[in-house]
Design an enzyme around this catalytic site. Structure first.
Site, mmCIF file in Angstrom:
data_model
loop_
_atom_site.group_PDB
_atom_site.id
_atom_site.type_symbol
_atom_site.label_atom_id
_atom_site.label_comp_id
_atom_site.label_asym_id
_atom_site.label_seq_id
_atom_site.Cartn_x
_atom_site.Cartn_y
_atom_site.Cartn_z
ATOM 1 N N LYS A 31 0.819 -1.225 0.000
ATOM 2 C CA LYS A 31 0.000 0.000 0.000
ATOM 3 C C LYS A 31 0.846 1.264 0.000
ATOM 4 C CE LYS A 31 -1.322 -1.721 3.859
ATOM 5 N NZ LYS A 31 -0.118 -2.462 4.322
ATOM 6 N N GLU A 33 4.364 -3.486 15.227
ATOM 7 C CA GLU A 33 5.783 -3.637 14.920
ATOM 8 C C GLU A 33 6.631 -3.086 16.067
ATOM 9 O OE1 GLU A 33 6.834 -5.125 12.248
ATOM 10 O OE2 GLU A 33 4.938 -5.250 11.141
ATOM 11 N N LYS A 56 -3.910 3.731 2.758
ATOM 12 C CA LYS A 56 -5.121 3.027 2.324
ATOM 13 C C LYS A 56 -6.194 4.002 1.858
ATOM 14 C CE LYS A 56 -3.964 -0.591 5.639
ATOM 15 N NZ LYS A 56 -4.250 -1.201 6.965
ATOM 16 N N GLY A 73 -2.810 -10.147 8.846
ATOM 17 C CA GLY A 73 -2.598 -11.532 9.263
ATOM 18 C C GLY A 73 -2.278 -12.403 8.057
#
Length: 358
Positions: free
Chosen positions: A25, A110, A125, A222
């Site tokens: 993205k 993260e 996005k 995921g």
């Protein structure tokens, strides 16, 4: 990932006539206009369903299922890390730091969570979705972005007293000759379906002139949800190759000649309702001074909560406003920040509530 070697690989594949599937993205939001142009010139497909919303088929929905609609607005929870953190603060009373540490321990965040918690991942996005919805060039640079790192359990508690939950929302609205595109913590009422999307899940509502409102809901990240979206693109491209119909559905939804360059409405022009939290000194006349300065900037108040003294320190003053213009709100808060009656910069959270707007 990233915008360096990934771009080189994609351009090399396109130059060699290869079809491309990506979940990147950040690359598409920053350089998609150029990459999609190269794909059109070579007559190949560049597919990216997994780049937004994981297994929620939001890109396919806009490009295909809603093609007969004028899309008027989109509003969504598009980052599972932020949604998990806000859910932990809401449900457990955790601080932002505690909720972030748990998200990292569980693999939702993260080691460097900046892209997620500061709203940048969500901006990537929204840049793609706005281009798909409104037929405009991808424009990442002009999207207003504000993260969740300043949200406290106190703000969430006060929001709930007023009947709201706080979510990091991606909001886009078609204004005809421009469009809104903004990411920020937002108070939404309990009866809004998005207010009940918790944990690491994602959801987005899309409003069209024919369909009204629709909701997509599911895992935004995921291994398996992402793989599901990637493989859907692979199968689409394989079907196109079998029938000799590569490029049948434009990858940015609109035919190239119909894509415009619409400006993003500046955040200063936004008109909405606001939540303010002031940390004020506890002495007579403070509330009237704050209200007076807000009034001087055309900001009228809907509700006020002033907590009584619990110690010798500052006390919170909570205000909900009627509809106001962001430029005036910013000017008023700047002035109040410089006064000795207010400690620190006041907290501002925007409110999206259709009942109020009516």
């Amino acid at each position: 990932g990233g915008t360096g070697i990934a771009r080189e690989f994609i351009l090399k594949a396109i130059a060699n006539g290869k079809q491309v599937v990506t979940a990147n993205k950040a690359l598409l939001a920053a350089q998609g206009n150029d990459l999609f142009g190269h794909a059109r010139e070579k007559g190949v497909d560049l597919a990216y369903e997994a780049s937004v919303g994981g297994c929620m088929p939001i890109i396919k929905t806009i490009r295909e299922s809603l093609v007969s609609n004028d899309i008027t607005a989109m509003s969504g929870i598009l980052n599972g890390t932020c949604n998990y953190i806000l859910s932990k603060i809401s449900d457990d009373g955790s601080t932002f730091e505690e909720a972030l540490a748990e998200a990292q321990a569980r693999g939702f965040a993260e080691a460097d969570p900046t892209l997620d918690v500061e709203g940048l991942d969500t901006a990537h996005k929204l840049a793609l979705l706005s281009a798909l919805a409104y037929g405009t060039q991808i424009n990442l640079d002009d999207i207003y972005v504000e993260g969740i790192s300043k949200i406290t359990p106190l703000d969430i508690q006060f929001a709930e007293q007023f009947g709201y939950r706080i979510k990091l929302l991606a909001i886009s609205k078609n204004r005809g000759d421009s469009f809104e595109a903004r990411i920020h913590p937002t108070m939404i009422p309990f009866d809004n379906l998005l207010s009940n999307v918790n944990g690491s899940l994602n959801a987005i509502t899309v409003s069209g002139d024919a369909v009204g409102n629709i909701l997509l809901y599911g895992h935004g990240a995921g291994m398996m949800p992402t793989a599901s979206a990637v493989l859907s693109d692979v199968v689409d491209i394989a079907r196109n190759l079998l029938t000799g119909s590569t490029g049948r559905v434009p990858w940015l939804s609109w035919q190239p000649g119909a894509i415009k360059t619409l400006p993003v409405m500046p955040i200063a022009d936004l008109e909405t309702h606001y939540y303010f939290r002031f940390s004020a000194v506890d002495r007579p006349g403070v509330l009237s001074k704050i209200s007076g300065i807000l009034g001087d900037h055309g900001i009228s108040l809907k509700s006020v909560i002033q907590q009584g003294r619990k110690s010798s320190g500052p006390v919170p003053i909570i205000m909900l406003t009627h509809k106001a213009r962001e430029a005036e709100v910013s000017a008023a808060l700047d002035k109040l920040s410089r006064m000795d009656i207010v400690i620190d910069r006041p907290m501002l959270i925007r409110i999206e509530d259709n009942h109020l707007n009516h």
